[in-house]
Design a protein around this motif. Structure first.
Motif, PDB file in Angstrom:
ATOM      1  N   LEU A  30     -31.302 -37.659  26.231  1.00  0.00           N
ATOM      2  CA  LEU A  30     -29.862 -36.555  26.221  1.00  0.00           C
ATOM      3  C   LEU A  30     -29.459 -36.805  27.608  1.00  0.00           C
TER       4      LEU A  30
ATOM      5  N   TYR B 217     -27.097 -25.159  23.667  1.00  0.00           N
ATOM      6  CA  TYR B 217     -27.262 -25.742  22.545  1.00  0.00           C
ATOM      7  C   TYR B 217     -28.935 -25.666  22.634  1.00  0.00           C
TER       8      TYR B 217
ATOM      9  N   VAL C  77     -32.455 -27.702  21.077  1.00  0.00           N
ATOM     10  CA  VAL C  77     -32.980 -28.979  20.312  1.00  0.00           C
ATOM     11  C   VAL C  77     -34.689 -28.627  20.143  1.00  0.00           C
TER      12      VAL C  77
ATOM     13  N   GLN D  64     -30.596 -28.216  16.332  1.00  0.00           N
ATOM     14  CA  GLN D  64     -31.189 -29.218  15.599  1.00  0.00           C
ATOM     15  C   GLN D  64     -32.632 -29.582  15.791  1.00  0.00           C
TER      16      GLN D  64
ATOM     17  N   VAL E 103     -35.732 -32.638  15.845  1.00  0.00           N
ATOM     18  CA  VAL E 103     -35.935 -34.262  15.877  1.00  0.00           C
ATOM     19  C   VAL E 103     -37.514 -34.468  15.731  1.00  0.00           C
TER      20      VAL E 103
ATOM     21  N   ILE F 244     -31.130 -38.728  18.248  1.00  0.00           N
ATOM     22  CA  ILE F 244     -30.838 -38.017  19.639  1.00  0.00           C
ATOM     23  C   ILE F 244     -29.704 -38.661  19.908  1.00  0.00           C
TER      24      ILE F 244
ATOM     25  N   ASP G 164     -26.915 -39.129  18.147  1.00  0.00           N
ATOM     26  CA  ASP G 164     -25.900 -38.355  17.253  1.00  0.00           C
ATOM     27  C   ASP G 164     -25.981 -37.090  17.964  1.00  0.00           C
ATOM     28  N   ILE G 165     -27.117 -36.435  18.533  1.00  0.00           N
ATOM     29  CA  ILE G 165     -26.858 -35.093  19.001  1.00  0.00           C
ATOM     30  C   ILE G 165     -26.164 -35.298  20.344  1.00  0.00           C
TER      31      ILE G 165
ATOM     32  N   THR H 125     -22.674 -35.173  19.632  1.00  0.00           N
ATOM     33  CA  THR H 125     -21.912 -33.856  19.016  1.00  0.00           C
ATOM     34  C   THR H 125     -21.840 -33.123  20.280  1.00  0.00           C
TER      35      THR H 125
ATOM     36  N   LEU I  57     -24.022 -28.045  16.705  1.00  0.00           N
ATOM     37  CA  LEU I  57     -25.404 -28.722  15.884  1.00  0.00           C
ATOM     38  C   LEU I  57     -25.757 -27.939  14.773  1.00  0.00           C
TER      39      LEU I  57
END
Length: 250
Positions: free
Chosen positions: A18, A78, A80, A109, A111, A140, A142-143, A146, A153
């Motif tokens: 990320l 955010y 994850v 989200q 993973v 990852i 796509d995250i 976003t 998310l």
């Protein structure tokens, strides 16, 4: 700023991916776990917290650290979570932390990454682990898209009895960490001491001594050079797992 905690490298991999895709700073939370002072984090970009899910929730030590921390600059955050199968109600606890910090919750989200929980079933070999990580790569990405687009998310996994798992089961998991011990295969190399994020392991003569401040990250178990550390009656011999290093070329 991407803030992460990782025992065997899954969350580190996601955080570094990320960070690369968002051109953002990546910072490990592990050094702050041993400090008595509350950390201060400053970022103009949204904060992104990446952490493993233990028993359907972020580790309590990480939740406590986030509650104690000061976040300056951006007020958006955010979350994850790296997980074996599902995330329980981890998203609800993350949203609560954001509210307590008076920050805007931008979603959660999960993973799926390779399992490292020794008592909890199958530990993948190198080939299978690599396949699982490669499957996670587009998720990852796509995250990252976003977050870059300033969108929310959304949790996309399901856990049966999620509240029960994240509250009652997790409470038992946290309160009664599994006992660690070292077999005669131990060579007192000190790798386990260095790998423990809480400083919970010391060398006592020719064997490691495991304290009571364990968070079940199993970094010591999987990094032991002779696979000498047992989790209860379970050995990781032949099935140790440490995530591959992130590479932008993958």
């Amino acid at each position: 700023m991407i803030l992460y905690f990782s025992g065997t490298g899954n969350s580190r991999y996601v955080a570094e991916a990320l960070g690369h895709q968002l051109n953002d700073t990546v910072c490990s939370l592990a050094p702050y776990l041993r400090e008595d002072t509350a950390p201060v984090f400053t970022s103009e970009q949204p904060f992104v917290i990446v952490a493993p899910i233990y028993a359907w929730r972020f580790p309590r030590k990480i939740e406590d650290l986030l509650r104690a921390a000061t976040f300056e600059g951006s007020d958006r955050i955010y979350f994850v979570g790296t997980m074996g199968a599902n995330s329980g109600s981890c998203d609800s606890f993350c949203e609560t932390i954001a509210a307590e910090k008076d920050m805007e919750f931008r979603g959660f989200q999960g993973v799926r990454m390779p399992n490292n929980y020794v008592p909890g079933g199958h530990i993948p070999d190198v080939t299978e682990a690599s396949r699982i990580v490669q499957t996670a790569v587009p998720i990852i990405q796509d995250i990252a898209v976003t977050i870059r687009n300033d969108d929310m998310l959304h949790k996309d996994d399901f856990t049966l009895f999620s509240d029960l798992m994240s509250k009652v089961v997790n409470a038992g998991f946290t309160r009664f960490p599994l006992k660690l011990s070292a077999s005669d295969a131990c060579i007192a190399c000190g790798v386990c001491v260095d790998s423990c994020p809480l400083g919970n392991i010391t060398l006592d003569g020719d064997k490691p001594h495991f304290g009571k401040n364990c968070m079940n990250c199993f970094s010591c178990v999987h990094r032991c050079t002779t696979a000498a550390i047992y989790v209860g009656k379970h050995s990781a011999l032949g099935s140790q797992y440490v995530c591959i290093e992130y590479s932008a070329e993958r």
